[in-house]
Structure formats: C-alpha cells, structure tokens
Scaffold this motif. Structure first.
Motif, PDB file in Angstrom:
ATOM      1  N   LEU A 156       0.853  -1.187   0.000  1.00  0.00           N
ATOM      2  CA  LEU A 156       0.000   0.000   0.000  1.00  0.00           C
ATOM      3  C   LEU A 156       0.893   1.241   0.000  1.00  0.00           C
ATOM      4  O   LEU A 156       1.626   1.491   0.966  1.00  0.00           O
ATOM      5  CB  LEU A 156      -0.906   0.024   1.239  1.00  0.00           C
ATOM      6  CG  LEU A 156      -1.917  -1.104   1.401  1.00  0.00           C
ATOM      7  CD1 LEU A 156      -2.636  -0.974   2.745  1.00  0.00           C
ATOM      8  CD2 LEU A 156      -2.932  -1.095   0.259  1.00  0.00           C
ATOM      9  N   PHE A 157       0.860   1.985  -1.090  1.00  0.00           N
ATOM     10  CA  PHE A 157       1.518   3.284  -1.182  1.00  0.00           C
ATOM     11  C   PHE A 157       0.727   4.232  -0.290  1.00  0.00           C
ATOM     12  O   PHE A 157      -0.504   4.292  -0.391  1.00  0.00           O
ATOM     13  CB  PHE A 157       1.480   3.722  -2.640  1.00  0.00           C
ATOM     14  CG  PHE A 157       2.047   5.074  -2.950  1.00  0.00           C
ATOM     15  CD1 PHE A 157       3.355   5.385  -2.658  1.00  0.00           C
ATOM     16  CD2 PHE A 157       1.265   6.028  -3.589  1.00  0.00           C
ATOM     17  CE1 PHE A 157       3.890   6.623  -2.976  1.00  0.00           C
ATOM     18  CE2 PHE A 157       1.782   7.273  -3.915  1.00  0.00           C
ATOM     19  CZ  PHE A 157       3.102   7.570  -3.608  1.00  0.00           C
ATOM     20  N   TYR A 158       1.401   4.958   0.609  1.00  0.00           N
ATOM     21  CA  TYR A 158       0.605   5.806   1.488  1.00  0.00           C
ATOM     22  C   TYR A 158       1.313   7.118   1.808  1.00  0.00           C
ATOM     23  O   TYR A 158       2.532   7.227   1.759  1.00  0.00           O
ATOM     24  CB  TYR A 158       0.231   5.066   2.778  1.00  0.00           C
ATOM     25  CG  TYR A 158       1.241   5.098   3.891  1.00  0.00           C
ATOM     26  CD1 TYR A 158       1.206   6.082   4.871  1.00  0.00           C
ATOM     27  CD2 TYR A 158       2.222   4.114   3.994  1.00  0.00           C
ATOM     28  CE1 TYR A 158       2.122   6.104   5.912  1.00  0.00           C
ATOM     29  CE2 TYR A 158       3.142   4.125   5.033  1.00  0.00           C
ATOM     30  CZ  TYR A 158       3.085   5.126   5.986  1.00  0.00           C
ATOM     31  OH  TYR A 158       3.999   5.147   7.007  1.00  0.00           O
ATOM     32  N   PHE A 159       0.483   8.096   2.116  1.00  0.00           N
ATOM     33  CA  PHE A 159       0.969   9.386   2.596  1.00  0.00           C
ATOM     34  C   PHE A 159      -0.107   9.986   3.481  1.00  0.00           C
ATOM     35  O   PHE A 159      -1.269   9.573   3.457  1.00  0.00           O
ATOM     36  CB  PHE A 159       1.316  10.330   1.434  1.00  0.00           C
ATOM     37  CG  PHE A 159       0.289  10.398   0.350  1.00  0.00           C
ATOM     38  CD1 PHE A 159      -0.813  11.231   0.459  1.00  0.00           C
ATOM     39  CD2 PHE A 159       0.419   9.616  -0.796  1.00  0.00           C
ATOM     40  CE1 PHE A 159      -1.763  11.298  -0.545  1.00  0.00           C
ATOM     41  CE2 PHE A 159      -0.525   9.669  -1.809  1.00  0.00           C
ATOM     42  CZ  PHE A 159      -1.614  10.518  -1.682  1.00  0.00           C
ATOM     43  N   SER A 160       0.291  10.951   4.297  1.00  0.00           N
ATOM     44  CA  SER A 160      -0.672  11.609   5.172  1.00  0.00           C
ATOM     45  C   SER A 160      -0.417  13.107   5.202  1.00  0.00           C
ATOM     46  O   SER A 160       0.685  13.579   4.897  1.00  0.00           O
ATOM     47  CB  SER A 160      -0.603  11.034   6.596  1.00  0.00           C
ATOM     48  OG  SER A 160       0.636  11.339   7.199  1.00  0.00           O
ATOM     49  N   PHE A 161      -1.467  13.836   5.575  1.00  0.00           N
ATOM     50  CA  PHE A 161      -1.386  15.291   5.709  1.00  0.00           C
ATOM     51  C   PHE A 161      -1.939  15.702   7.067  1.00  0.00           C
ATOM     52  O   PHE A 161      -2.950  15.190   7.532  1.00  0.00           O
ATOM     53  CB  PHE A 161      -2.168  15.988   4.593  1.00  0.00           C
ATOM     54  CG  PHE A 161      -1.452  15.977   3.275  1.00  0.00           C
ATOM     55  CD1 PHE A 161      -0.609  17.010   2.922  1.00  0.00           C
ATOM     56  CD2 PHE A 161      -1.610  14.913   2.404  1.00  0.00           C
ATOM     57  CE1 PHE A 161       0.070  16.998   1.711  1.00  0.00           C
ATOM     58  CE2 PHE A 161      -0.943  14.891   1.189  1.00  0.00           C
ATOM     59  CZ  PHE A 161      -0.100  15.932   0.837  1.00  0.00           C
ATOM     60  N   LYS A 162      -1.242  16.664   7.680  1.00  0.00           N
ATOM     61  CA  LYS A 162      -1.561  17.118   9.033  1.00  0.00           C
ATOM     62  C   LYS A 162      -2.301  18.442   9.008  1.00  0.00           C
ATOM     63  O   LYS A 162      -2.032  19.310   8.165  1.00  0.00           O
ATOM     64  CB  LYS A 162      -0.251  17.263   9.816  1.00  0.00           C
ATOM     65  CG  LYS A 162      -0.420  17.599  11.278  1.00  0.00           C
ATOM     66  CD  LYS A 162       0.936  17.720  11.965  1.00  0.00           C
ATOM     67  CE  LYS A 162       1.651  18.989  11.544  1.00  0.00           C
ATOM     68  NZ  LYS A 162       2.818  19.304  12.394  1.00  0.00           N
ATOM     69  N   GLU A 163      -3.211  18.608   9.945  1.00  0.00           N
ATOM     70  CA  GLU A 163      -3.891  19.883  10.136  1.00  0.00           C
ATOM     71  C   GLU A 163      -2.832  20.946  10.429  1.00  0.00           C
ATOM     72  O   GLU A 163      -1.997  20.777  11.312  1.00  0.00           O
ATOM     73  CB  GLU A 163      -4.868  19.758  11.317  1.00  0.00           C
ATOM     74  CG  GLU A 163      -6.068  20.681  11.227  1.00  0.00           C
ATOM     75  CD  GLU A 163      -5.742  22.112  11.610  1.00  0.00           C
ATOM     76  OE1 GLU A 163      -4.876  22.330  12.482  1.00  0.00           O
ATOM     77  OE2 GLU A 163      -6.340  23.022  11.010  1.00  0.00           O
ATOM     78  N   PRO A 164      -2.808  22.061   9.680  1.00  0.00           N
ATOM     79  CA  PRO A 164      -1.671  22.994   9.784  1.00  0.00           C
ATOM     80  C   PRO A 164      -1.513  23.685  11.128  1.00  0.00           C
ATOM     81  O   PRO A 164      -0.421  24.156  11.455  1.00  0.00           O
ATOM     82  CB  PRO A 164      -1.955  24.023   8.666  1.00  0.00           C
ATOM     83  CG  PRO A 164      -3.399  23.881   8.345  1.00  0.00           C
ATOM     84  CD  PRO A 164      -3.753  22.457   8.616  1.00  0.00           C
ATOM     85  N   GLN A 165      -2.582  23.748  11.926  1.00  0.00           N
ATOM     86  CA  GLN A 165      -2.487  24.407  13.223  1.00  0.00           C
ATOM     87  C   GLN A 165      -2.013  23.472  14.332  1.00  0.00           C
ATOM     88  O   GLN A 165      -1.796  23.909  15.462  1.00  0.00           O
ATOM     89  CB  GLN A 165      -3.857  25.001  13.613  1.00  0.00           C
ATOM     90  CG  GLN A 165      -4.411  25.995  12.609  1.00  0.00           C
ATOM     91  CD  GLN A 165      -3.451  27.131  12.317  1.00  0.00           C
ATOM     92  OE1 GLN A 165      -2.863  27.693  13.241  1.00  0.00           O
ATOM     93  NE2 GLN A 165      -3.281  27.473  11.053  1.00  0.00           N
ATOM     94  N   VAL A 166      -1.853  22.196  14.007  1.00  0.00           N
ATOM     95  CA  VAL A 166      -1.456  21.200  15.003  1.00  0.00           C
ATOM     96  C   VAL A 166       0.057  21.070  15.033  1.00  0.00           C
ATOM     97  O   VAL A 166       0.703  21.024  13.976  1.00  0.00           O
ATOM     98  CB  VAL A 166      -2.103  19.827  14.686  1.00  0.00           C
ATOM     99  CG1 VAL A 166      -1.498  18.725  15.552  1.00  0.00           C
ATOM    100  CG2 VAL A 166      -3.606  19.905  14.900  1.00  0.00           C
ATOM    101  N   GLY A 167       0.625  21.010  16.226  1.00  0.00           N
ATOM    102  CA  GLY A 167       2.049  20.749  16.361  1.00  0.00           C
ATOM    103  C   GLY A 167       2.300  19.253  16.355  1.00  0.00           C
ATOM    104  O   GLY A 167       2.408  18.630  15.312  1.00  0.00           O
TER     105      GLY A 167
END
Length: 213
Positions: A156-167
C-alpha cells in the motif's frame, strides 16, 4: 514500512497522479485547506505469513479537538481477502469509542469489557481494493492490518497530511521524521508537481529527497 526514494521520477509521477490528477488532493484541501502539512510518505508491506496487527488508532482522540491527520492508502495490486486487507471500524474516531477501547475491565459477573464489546459489535469495513483504488481515513479511526494468508506480498503506497495548526499529532511521523519537520504544505507540493508535469522539474521534491538520503 518500506522507505521510498523521494525524488525518483516514478515516485514523483505517482504523487502527481495521486494529488493532482485524482480527487485526493482536492479532498485533503477541502478538509484542512491548502496549508495541510505533508506528514508521512512510505509504502506499507505485508509479506506472506504476516500476522494480524492489534486494533489501534494512529493518533489519540483529544476532547474538544478535531482531526489532526488524514491518511491515504493506495493499493499497488489487487488486495484480496486472503492478502491481509486493512480492517477499519467506522465511526470510532471519537471520544466515546476511544474511552471504550481503553477500558479492558470486565464487568461484574465476568462479562465482556467495554473494549471487547466495542470490537465485537462495531461493524467493520475491509480494504479489499482493486489496483489503484484509494482509501482516505481520519487517523483517529480504529483499524488494523489483517493476516496475510496468501502467497503474495500486499503493498500500500501511502501518505498523510496534518492539520496545519497542530504541532505534535500524538504519534511520531512514521520513519520519515525529516519530512514531518520540513513543514511542506499541500499547496506547495501540488505547485511543485504541476511544474513537474510541465517538464520543468520538481525543485521542492528534489530538495526534500536530498534531505532524506
């Protein structure tokens, strides 16, 4: 996790197809905006004979807080039932489900614990994908990889994105902490991929790749 050589042409093409030429980039943008932070990037491998994972969330559920991370899995081959597909428990990305999941105490009389009852009664969804199919999920969702009883690898090729205001999300950025620390936004990444699609190179991705070699 299998480390992926960020900056290789085939990898950049795969990212462009995923983020720019499919609904994935627009979906992440609709949730977190173009400022969403590129957080993880890898390939999950399950070899023949791999055992089932324990059910888990990737990040904790914090009372009063929304999602911190969305993850995208893309099947690199058809995933059949015997190959150990991912198991998701829908609607468990909330405080109530996480509290029940943490409570392993049996009830009086030796009945099921809240955790056991949750796992037994919560409907599950299996990631039996066709090649190229994609799943996007909230990282707080309870899930696990099931046992691979086939004679084939599951990738499984995977990536994730984080909420920009979260540290800190509550969990380290997989095996690529340099990527999480680079604070590259979805908007910046998609601009770089559009340049690549026009034959003008991908300076941002090349720089990231250089930092992670």
């Amino acid at each position: 996790d299998l480390t992926i050589p960020l900056g290789d042409e085939i990898i950049t093409k795969a990212l462009k197809e995923s983020l720019c030429n499919s609904p994935v980039g627009a979906t992440i943008s609709s949730i977190f905006g173009d400022g969403a932070i590129f957080h993880e990037f890898s390939c999950l491998m399950s070899d023949p004979g791999s055992q089932r994972q324990v059910i888990h969330p990737d990040t904790p559920c914090v009372d009063g807080k929304g999602p911190v991370l969305y993850t995208c899995f893309i099947a690199l081959q058809d995933v059949t039932l015997d190959m150990g597909p991912t198991v998701w428990l829908p609607r468990t990305h909330n405080k109530e489900a996480h509290e029940a999941f943490k409570d392993s105490a049996q009830s009086e009389g030796g009945g099921d614990s809240p955790k056991d009852n949750l796992i037994k009664t919560q409907p599950a969804v299996l990631g039996t994908f066709t090649k190229g199919s994609c799943a996007i999920f909230d990282s707080r969702l309870l899930h696990c990889g099931s046992a691979n009883r086939s004679e084939d690898d599951r990738a499984l090729f995977y990536f994730s994105f984080k909420e920009p205001q979260v540290g800190y999300t509550g969990n380290p950025a997989s095996i690529r902490q340099e990527l999480g620390n680079a604070n590259v936004s979805l908007g910046e990444l998609m601009e770089d991929l559009e340049l690549f699609g026009k034959g003008k190179g991908s300076p941002l991705i090349d720089r990231l790749g250089g930092q992670m070699r």
